[in-house]
Each structure stands twice: as structure tokens, then as C-alpha cells.
Scaffold this motif. Structure first.
Motif, PDB file in Angstrom:
ATOM      1  N   LEU A  90       0.655  -1.043   0.063  1.00  0.00           N
ATOM      2  CA  LEU A  90       0.040  -0.132   0.168  1.00  0.00           C
ATOM      3  C   LEU A  90       0.796   1.106  -0.136  1.00  0.00           C
ATOM      4  O   LEU A  90       2.196   1.069   0.539  1.00  0.00           O
ATOM      5  N   ASP A  91       0.392   2.233  -0.845  1.00  0.00           N
ATOM      6  CA  ASP A  91       0.977   3.657  -0.717  1.00  0.00           C
ATOM      7  C   ASP A  91       0.782   4.140   0.963  1.00  0.00           C
ATOM      8  O   ASP A  91      -0.081   3.729   1.552  1.00  0.00           O
ATOM      9  N   GLU A  92       1.621   4.871   1.203  1.00  0.00           N
ATOM     10  CA  GLU A  92       1.614   5.664   2.440  1.00  0.00           C
ATOM     11  C   GLU A  92       1.033   6.945   2.299  1.00  0.00           C
ATOM     12  O   GLU A  92       1.108   7.627   1.397  1.00  0.00           O
ATOM     13  N   PRO A  93       0.255   7.689   3.543  1.00  0.00           N
ATOM     14  CA  PRO A  93       0.041   6.898   4.406  1.00  0.00           C
ATOM     15  C   PRO A  93      -1.106   5.754   4.459  1.00  0.00           C
ATOM     16  O   PRO A  93      -1.837   5.481   3.330  1.00  0.00           O
ATOM     17  N   PHE A  94      -1.418   4.963   5.455  1.00  0.00           N
ATOM     18  CA  PHE A  94      -1.990   3.835   5.458  1.00  0.00           C
ATOM     19  C   PHE A  94      -3.578   3.800   4.978  1.00  0.00           C
ATOM     20  O   PHE A  94      -3.851   3.328   3.899  1.00  0.00           O
ATOM     21  N   ALA A  95      -4.107   4.766   5.492  1.00  0.00           N
ATOM     22  CA  ALA A  95      -5.759   5.161   5.284  1.00  0.00           C
ATOM     23  C   ALA A  95      -5.674   5.332   3.723  1.00  0.00           C
ATOM     24  O   ALA A  95      -6.507   4.808   2.923  1.00  0.00           O
ATOM     25  N   GLU A  96      -5.058   6.414   3.266  1.00  0.00           N
ATOM     26  CA  GLU A  96      -5.089   6.626   2.069  1.00  0.00           C
ATOM     27  C   GLU A  96      -4.703   5.619   0.931  1.00  0.00           C
ATOM     28  O   GLU A  96      -5.194   5.465  -0.205  1.00  0.00           O
ATOM     29  N   GLY A  97      -3.800   4.753   1.314  1.00  0.00           N
ATOM     30  CA  GLY A  97      -3.253   3.759   0.433  1.00  0.00           C
ATOM     31  C   GLY A  97      -4.519   2.787   0.576  1.00  0.00           C
ATOM     32  O   GLY A  97      -4.604   2.078  -0.781  1.00  0.00           O
TER      33      GLY A  97
END
Length: 314
Positions: A90-97
Motif C-alpha cells: 500500500l502507498d503511505e499513509p496507510f488509510a489513503e493507501g
């Protein structure tokens, strides 16, 4: 609720054993006739941990032979789910990823079809199928509550409190769906249509029980929840519009209207506050969160593709 109809040799033998006075299933071997047979057997053994069956002794919930057979079937089921999933970073940050991962998943939409084209009989068939989950809505993820650290546990309970009606039994989401079924001329007793649902519906429900009942899969359970909530608000709006187009009862429309606003909030809770808090404390669980999210999206796609093909709606 009585045991469902068998779908093959294994489920037939299992159901006969469960109905017997002794409940002897130790001689059964996990050699299902096909996937329908395996999934209805697995679904039935999972249901022993929910409301159970009138024709099965409650003592069999923890019968070692039943659990042994269940474990064999669910190992095959889990292996199949994992084989479909491609691990990703996942891209960072976690939630956006995670939001981006879910948004990038492009699959067929039953809600869009209902909104514009479905006829009344197709929608009623869809409601019968969906009743297997919606009449016990959010129960599977409730198994995860005692397995979580403080922050994700509190966040999950905030979401669950809403799902279970905020303390008002008349607002319980499963109850709202039951009211909609009754108003639409359908049966609202639990699992009235289990014998009619395709195997994809069994897989959808079995995946949620698999994730919820195993502590080691708690992150997959929450990832599944996150994907479910993040892909619910707009489809619920489309469903409500489609039901209104077909002049289905307001009680059924109200169920979906309730989820337009509720799930817009729930997706933020599920992704940011529940899953985000979990991986902040246990970062090694990120992959399992993604696996759970993928499984939700993939199984929904498979069900949608089947129904659209049967309805010749390509």
C-alpha cells in the motif's frame, strides 16, 4: 430454522449425522461432490456458532469431529481465497493507501444495473439472495471485538453500535431489512432462501465467518469490513433509486437509504479508525488487512458477474 437441503454426498452425510441422536460425524471424510457441496457443509457448520438449528443438538457446536471436518473444509477454502489474491504494498499513509487500493478495484456493479435496468423479479431474486447476510448483518465481525487492542476495539464498537440500532431494536439494520422483505412480499425468517442461493452467496458469507471465527485472521476480518463499508454508500443510493423506479415498498427503500449516509461515515471509521489503529499497533497485520479487503471485493465481483450473466445483462 432447520438444516438446509444437501447439495452433494458430503453435506447429505453431514446433515444426516447432525440430525441423529448421537451426532456421529467422525467417520465422515472431507470429499465433497463439488464446491456447492463443500460450501453448504461449511456454511452449516459455521451456523452452529450463530443461532443454530432446531433439528441439531446444541451440544454439537463444539463436537470435536464436527470441528475437525469444518477445519479441513475451511483450510481448502482459505487456500483458494489466498491463491486468488496477489500481495501488494500500500502507498503511505496507510488509510489513503487502503482507500486507493479499494477504489482501484474495478468490477461489475449489480447496484448500477438495478438503478437503471433490472425488472421487479430480478430485484426480488437479489433481495432473496442478500437476505442470507443482511438478516444477521454485522454479526460475523462481532467475533473480532475481544481480539483487538483498545483503540481499534473502541472504534469497532462505535460502528457496531450503529449497525445494531444504537440500542433501539427497531433500528437494528437486520430488522430494517426484515421489514423491507415483509413489505415486498418475501419471507423474513432467517435463511428462508438458503436452498435457493448460488454458491457465490455461500462463499461470501463463509469468508466473513472464516475471518471472524479465527483470531489469527482478525485483520482480514477488519479489512473485509473496510472494503464492504467503503463500497456501500454509492451502491446503496443506486439500489434505493432502482427500488423506487420499480415502485417497491418504502420499507425496502428505507433500508438502503439508511446506508447511504451511515456507510459514508462507516467507511471512514472502518479504514482510518479501526484498521488504521490496528496496524499502528500491529504493523505486521497490514498484509492481512489487504487480503481481507481483496476477498470482499473479489467475492462480490464473482456474485455480480454470475447474476448479470444469468440475467443476460452484459
Amino acid at each position: 430454522m432447520l438444516l438446509p437441503k444437501a447439495r452433494g454426498e458430503l453435506s447429505e452425510a453431514l446433515f444426516d449425522a447432525l440430525r441423529s441422536d448421537t451426532g456421529e460425524v467422525g467417520s465422515l471424510r472431507p470429499e465433497p461432490t463439488d464446491n456447492d457441496d463443500a460450501q453448504i457443509a461449511l456454511w452449516t457448520m459455521y451456523e452452529l456458532h450463530y443461532a443454530g438449528f432446531e433439528d441439531v443438538d446444541d451440544e454439537l457446536e463444539w463436537n470435536p469431529d464436527v470441528l475437525r471436518l469444518r477445519r479441513s473444509l475451511e483450510q481448502d477454502f482459505e487456500a483458494g481465497l489466498r491463491a486468488r489474491h496477489t500481495e501488494t504494498t500500500l502507498d503511505e499513509p496507510f488509510a489513503e493507501g487502503l482507500f486507493a487500493y479499494i477504489a482501484d478495484h474495478d468490477g461489475p456493479s449489480l447496484a448500477a444495473y438495478v438503478q437503471r435496468k433490472a425488472d421487479r423479479e430480478q430485484v426480488l431474486e437479489l433481495l432473496r439472495h442478500r437476505s442470507i447476510y443482511h438478516l444477521k448483518e454485522s454479526d460475523p465481525v462481532a467475533w473480532s471485538v475481544p481480539r483487538l487492542p483498545t483503540a481499534p476495539k473502541a472504534a469497532l464498537m462505535e460502528l457496531q453500535y450503529d449497525e445494531f440500532g444504537g440500542g433501539d431494536p427497531n433500528r437494528l439494520h437486520a430488522h430494517l431489512f426484515a421489514l423491507g422483505l415483509e413489505a415486498s412480499g418475501l419471507r423474513a425468517d432467517p435463511f428462508a432462501y438458503i436452498d435457493d442461493v448460488p454458491v457465490e452467496i455461500l462463499e461470501l458469507n463463509n469468508a466473513m465467518s472464516l475471518f471472524g471465527l479465527h483470531r489469527r485472521l482478525r485483520a482480514a476480518s477488519l479489512g473485509h469490513l473496510a472494503a464492504f463499508e467503503a463500497t456501500s454508500s454509492l451502491p446503496s443510493r443506486r439500489m434505493a433509486q432502482g427500488l423506487a423506479r420499480l415502485e417497491l415498498p418504502q420499507e425496502m427503500i428505507a433500508y438502503y437509504e439508511e446506508h447511504v449516509e451511515a456507510d459514508a461515515v462507516h467507511e471512514q471509521l472502518a479504514v482510518r479508525t479501526i484498521c488504521g489503529a490496528l496496524v499502528a499497533e500491529e504493523p505486521q497485520l497490514v498484509d492481512d488487512v489487504v487480503f481481507g479487503a481483496y476477498t470482499c471485493l473479489d467475492l462480490e465481483d464473482r456474485y455480480a458477474a454470475r447474476m448479470l450473466d444469468e440475467w443476460d445483462a452484459a
